[in-house]
Design a protein around this motif. Sequence first.
Motif, short mmCIF file in Angstrom:
data_model
loop_
_atom_site.label_atom_id
_atom_site.label_comp_id
_atom_site.label_asym_id
_atom_site.label_seq_id
_atom_site.Cartn_x
_atom_site.Cartn_y
_atom_site.Cartn_z
N GLU A 15 -29.50 2.21 -25.00
CA GLU A 15 -29.10 2.58 -23.64
C GLU A 15 -30.21 3.34 -22.93
OE1 GLU A 15 -26.58 1.71 -21.89
OE2 GLU A 15 -24.93 1.18 -23.22
N LYS A 26 -34.58 0.23 -15.93
CA LYS A 26 -33.93 0.07 -14.62
C LYS A 26 -34.12 1.27 -13.71
CE LYS A 26 -29.93 -0.66 -16.54
NZ LYS A 26 -28.48 -0.95 -16.74
N ASP A 27 -34.89 2.28 -14.15
CA ASP A 27 -35.00 3.53 -13.39
C ASP A 27 -33.63 4.12 -13.10
OD1 ASP A 27 -37.77 3.57 -13.36
OD2 ASP A 27 -37.92 2.51 -11.46
N GLN A 28 -32.78 4.12 -14.12
CA GLN A 28 -31.44 4.71 -14.03
C GLN A 28 -31.54 6.13 -14.56
OE1 GLN A 28 -28.42 2.54 -16.20
NE2 GLN A 28 -27.11 4.35 -16.35
N ASP A 53 -29.51 8.82 -14.57
CA ASP A 53 -28.39 9.30 -15.38
C ASP A 53 -27.94 8.16 -16.28
OD1 ASP A 53 -27.67 12.08 -14.70
OD2 ASP A 53 -27.44 11.27 -12.67
N ILE A 54 -27.96 8.41 -17.59
CA ILE A 54 -27.69 7.35 -18.56
C ILE A 54 -26.52 7.73 -19.45
CG2 ILE A 54 -28.70 5.88 -20.35
CD1 ILE A 54 -31.47 6.67 -19.27
N LYS A 62 -19.35 6.60 -20.22
CA LYS A 62 -19.43 5.81 -18.98
C LYS A 62 -18.17 5.97 -18.14
CE LYS A 62 -22.66 2.40 -20.82
NZ LYS A 62 -22.89 0.99 -21.19
N GLN A 72 -40.65 11.03 -13.27
CA GLN A 72 -39.22 10.76 -13.17
C GLN A 72 -38.47 11.58 -14.21
OE1 GLN A 72 -39.35 6.47 -13.69
NE2 GLN A 72 -39.53 6.13 -11.49
N TYR A 112 -34.98 11.99 -16.36
CA TYR A 112 -33.81 11.27 -16.87
C TYR A 112 -32.91 12.21 -17.68
CZ TYR A 112 -36.48 6.99 -15.90
OH TYR A 112 -37.21 5.99 -15.28
N GLY A 148 -32.07 2.19 -19.53
CA GLY A 148 -32.12 3.12 -18.40
C GLY A 148 -33.53 3.31 -17.88
#
Length: 246
Positions: free
Chosen positions: A208, A215-217, A219-220, A226, A177, A179, A212
């Motif tokens: 943060e 949550k497998d986010q 783009d952090i 934000k 993954q 990020y 991220g």
Amino acid sequence: MKTTGNTVFITGGSAGIGLAIAKKLTAEGNHIIINGRNQERLDNALKELPGAVGIQGDFAVEADRIRVAEELKNNHPEVNVIINNAGAAFGYLLSEETNAFEKAQIEMNVNYIAIIHFNELMIPHLLQKDDAAVVNISSLAVYGSHKFLPTYGATKAALHSYTVALRYTYEEQKNLQIYEVYPPLTNTEFSSYVGGENGIPASEVAEELFLGLEKDQFDIPVGEVKKYAAAVGEAMAKLAAQEANS
């Protein structure tokens, strides 16, 4: 991805955001390997990171990147997360600086070229892992330049573009993954010459990032970034809707 039991390598991990990330991930049960240019500073950082390992090296130098990659693969084959945090920035005015070209070369090398090279060296290794990640530390500067950092923003915009392409490249391979973290002005020595004391604590960036990953986010954005990310997202959604209806 999993947030504990990883072996994480962090470039520029002896101070600032890199050290804050190392502390957070150590506290969450990960094994940490940090890099820094200065051995004394690296040793001092290791005192704050129980069980961590340090690898000295200047990521601006190609031979050092190759040496560090080989050391990781040979001596720490369990490494499954790479955090590209090391960076360079020069604050000046283009109207007053006579060496802007030289400064821009340094920034582009450290903030962009070196990351591409190191990822190229390490991704084949990461692809052998069941759960792996590359994390590129980007910046608010992706969304616009600043007259006191006239060439730094361009390097982070380049890094962002590359990160998106890297994510698309490996999106079918679920074990790797990609990020990207976008810190705003952060209170570190690195940003002291542009008012870093007015920025957020580095620990907030680390928190943060951890959320991220959890949550497998991919783009952090952090802090005030934000709102920029939300605005861009809304604009892209409107554009997509217009194209669908045309």
